[in-house]
Design a protein around this motif. Structure first.
Motif, short mmCIF file in Angstrom:
data_model
loop_
_atom_site.label_atom_id
_atom_site.label_comp_id
_atom_site.label_asym_id
_atom_site.label_seq_id
_atom_site.Cartn_x
_atom_site.Cartn_y
_atom_site.Cartn_z
N CYS A 158 35.72 37.64 55.40
CA CYS A 158 36.33 38.93 55.07
C CYS A 158 37.64 38.75 54.31
O CYS A 158 38.07 39.64 53.56
CB CYS A 158 36.56 39.75 56.34
N VAL A 159 38.29 37.59 54.47
CA VAL A 159 39.52 37.32 53.74
C VAL A 159 39.22 37.12 52.26
O VAL A 159 39.95 37.59 51.38
CB VAL A 159 40.24 36.09 54.31
N GLY A 160 38.10 36.44 51.94
CA GLY A 160 37.69 36.31 50.56
C GLY A 160 37.36 37.66 49.94
O GLY A 160 37.65 37.91 48.76
N GLU A 161 36.78 38.52 50.73
CA GLU A 161 36.49 39.88 50.27
C GLU A 161 37.79 40.65 50.01
O GLU A 161 37.93 41.33 48.98
CB GLU A 161 35.66 40.60 51.33
N PHE A 162 38.74 40.53 50.93
CA PHE A 162 40.05 41.18 50.78
C PHE A 162 40.76 40.68 49.52
O PHE A 162 41.28 41.47 48.72
CB PHE A 162 40.89 40.90 52.02
N TRP A 163 40.78 39.37 49.35
CA TRP A 163 41.44 38.74 48.20
C TRP A 163 40.87 39.30 46.90
O TRP A 163 41.60 39.62 45.96
CB TRP A 163 41.22 37.24 48.31
N THR A 164 39.54 39.43 46.86
CA THR A 164 38.86 39.92 45.66
C THR A 164 39.21 41.38 45.39
O THR A 164 39.56 41.75 44.26
CB THR A 164 37.34 39.76 45.82
N ARG A 165 39.10 42.21 46.40
CA ARG A 165 39.37 43.64 46.22
C ARG A 165 40.83 43.88 45.85
O ARG A 165 41.14 44.74 45.02
CB ARG A 165 38.99 44.42 47.48
N LEU A 166 41.74 43.10 46.45
CA LEU A 166 43.15 43.25 46.12
C LEU A 166 43.41 42.83 44.68
O LEU A 166 44.13 43.52 43.94
CB LEU A 166 44.01 42.41 47.07
N GLY A 167 42.85 41.70 44.25
CA GLY A 167 43.04 41.24 42.89
C GLY A 167 42.52 42.23 41.87
O GLY A 167 43.18 42.52 40.86
N LEU A 168 41.35 42.78 42.13
CA LEU A 168 40.78 43.78 41.22
C LEU A 168 41.61 45.05 41.21
O LEU A 168 41.77 45.70 40.17
CB LEU A 168 39.33 44.09 41.63
N LEU A 169 42.18 45.40 42.37
CA LEU A 169 42.98 46.62 42.46
C LEU A 169 44.27 46.50 41.66
O LEU A 169 44.62 47.41 40.89
CB LEU A 169 43.31 46.93 43.93
N VAL A 170 44.98 45.41 41.84
CA VAL A 170 46.32 45.31 41.22
C VAL A 170 46.31 44.69 39.83
O VAL A 170 47.26 44.89 39.06
CB VAL A 170 47.29 44.53 42.15
N LEU A 171 45.26 43.94 39.49
CA LEU A 171 45.20 43.29 38.18
C LEU A 171 44.12 43.86 37.27
O LEU A 171 44.15 43.63 36.06
CB LEU A 171 44.98 41.78 38.34
N GLY A 172 43.16 44.56 37.85
CA GLY A 172 42.10 45.17 37.05
C GLY A 172 41.31 44.13 36.27
O GLY A 172 40.94 43.08 36.79
N GLY A 173 41.08 44.40 34.98
CA GLY A 173 40.31 43.51 34.15
C GLY A 173 40.98 42.17 33.89
O GLY A 173 40.33 41.24 33.41
N ALA A 174 42.26 42.07 34.19
CA ALA A 174 42.99 40.81 34.01
C ALA A 174 42.75 39.84 35.17
O ALA A 174 43.29 38.73 35.17
CB ALA A 174 44.48 41.07 33.86
N PHE A 175 41.94 40.25 36.15
CA PHE A 175 41.71 39.39 37.32
C PHE A 175 40.66 38.32 37.03
O PHE A 175 40.90 37.14 37.26
CB PHE A 175 41.29 40.25 38.51
N SER A 176 39.49 38.73 36.54
CA SER A 176 38.38 37.79 36.42
C SER A 176 37.44 38.17 35.28
O SER A 176 37.41 39.33 34.84
CB SER A 176 37.60 37.74 37.74
N THR A 177 36.64 37.21 34.86
CA THR A 177 35.61 37.46 33.85
C THR A 177 34.32 37.99 34.48
O THR A 177 33.43 38.45 33.77
CB THR A 177 35.26 36.17 33.09
N GLU A 181 30.52 42.58 41.99
CA GLU A 181 29.53 42.17 42.99
C GLU A 181 29.39 40.66 43.08
O GLU A 181 29.18 40.10 44.17
CB GLU A 181 28.17 42.82 42.72
N VAL A 182 29.52 39.98 41.95
CA VAL A 182 29.46 38.51 41.95
C VAL A 182 30.69 37.93 42.62
O VAL A 182 30.60 37.02 43.46
CB VAL A 182 29.32 37.97 40.51
N LEU A 183 31.85 38.46 42.26
CA LEU A 183 33.09 37.98 42.87
C LEU A 183 33.11 38.17 44.37
O LEU A 183 33.57 37.31 45.12
CB LEU A 183 34.29 38.70 42.24
N LEU A 184 32.63 39.33 44.83
CA LEU A 184 32.62 39.59 46.27
C LEU A 184 31.72 38.59 46.99
O LEU A 184 32.08 38.08 48.06
CB LEU A 184 32.16 41.02 46.55
N ARG A 185 30.56 38.30 46.42
CA ARG A 185 29.66 37.34 47.06
C ARG A 185 30.30 35.95 47.11
O ARG A 185 30.31 35.28 48.15
CB ARG A 185 28.33 37.28 46.32
N TRP A 186 30.86 35.52 45.98
CA TRP A 186 31.51 34.21 45.94
C TRP A 186 32.70 34.17 46.89
O TRP A 186 32.92 33.18 47.59
CB TRP A 186 31.98 33.91 44.52
#
Length: 297
Positions: A158-177, A181-186
């Protein structure tokens, strides 16, 4: 909060140092989430405290974090934590428990959507910590793979899920390529893989305490699964745009893979934990620094 950096450093210097590599936008949510989770973990690990009292206090802390505790219940929780703080062997953890109300104030100061992410991940972590205490009070071993995987999700995935959702929330498209759904699974698998490494590394010590987190005697399938999940963590890091974030994300995955290699090489079970050498850690840090300059995939 005055003294936040000092408190973070007191409870985990390695986390404090790694947090400083994060993008500025992610630091408040990650720091508050870490402090709250470390506080509940400290209570869960206080073995000198009666089990029922630990569970009751843990659940009160969970309610306080969720914002569901009444004024009276919160006051009771804070009072018990104040007493418990005075008997902690680890000075930083004692201070953390005493300052738990300040950590809640930090949570309330976060933007609403970040608050919700922290509340959600803490709810899951506390559920996992409570399950651990209750289950092993009556059982000596996990009985099936699904049970182990669910536990690994509750306390780490769940921490990996939190990290992903937080990164997407505060950084948006600058977070990942990669898509969400892929990021959440990873991210979930990465967290679970790190937890599996801890379980496999601590297996003999847990045996001595009369508990086993692995279903059955064969650790080989779990070594393979941990390796697979940590490699997903590397994929996750490769997709990140921010160099500081890439460094902070890939380093635990590489050190976890090194730990798995040492576990695979061990022929005779031993109560001594395997440990990556300091030289190897420095080598991985240098490699992670170079990795942080690569273009996101």
């Amino acid at each position: 909060m005055k003294g936040l950096h000092q408190l973070l450093s007191a409870v985990s210097r390695s986390f404090y140092l790694s947090m400083r590599f994060l993008p500025r936008e992610m630091r408040p949510g990650v720091a508050v989430g870490y402090l709250l989770a470390r506080a509940t973990d400290t209570v869960a690990d206080t073995v000198d405290m009666d089990l029922k009292e630990r569970l009751a206090l843990l659940k009160m802390m969970g309610a306080a974090v969720a914002g569901d505790a009444s004024h009276e219940a919160a006051a009771t929780c804070f009072g018990r934590l104040g007493v418990l703080s005075s008997v902690q062997k680890h000075r930083g953890e004692g201070e953390l428990l005493a300052r738990f109300p300040e950590c809640l104030a930090l949570l309330e100061a976060l933007p609403p959507r970040e608050q919700m992410l922290v509340r959600n991940v803490l709810s899951t972590i506390v559920e996992g910590q409570a399950w651990d205490l209750e289950y092993f009070a009556e059982h000596s071993s996990v009985t099936c793979p699904e049970q182990l995987e669910h536990y690994a999700y509750m306390v780490a995935g769940c921490v990996g899920e939190f990290w992903t959702r937080l990164g997407l929330l505060v950084l948006g498209g600058a977070f990942s390529t990669q898509p969400e759904e892929v990021l959440l699974r990873w991210g979930v698998h990465y967290g679970m893989g790190l937890q599996l490494v801890n379980i496999l590394r601590d297996r003999e010590e847990d045996f001595s305490r009369g508990r086993s987190y692995l279903p059955g005697d064969d650790a080989e399938p779990w070594l393979e699964k941990a390796e697979l999940w940590l490699k997903e963590g590397v994929f996750y890091a490769e997709s990140l745009h921010n160099g500081r974030l890439r460094f902070s994300t890939v380093l635990p995955a590489w050190l976890g893979l090194d730990t798995l290699d040492l576990l695979k090489q061990r022929e005779i079970p031993s109560s001594r934990k395997v440990k990556v050498t300091r030289g190897r850690v420095y080598s991985r840090m240098w490699k992670a620094f170079l990795f942080s300059w690569k273009e996101a995939l």
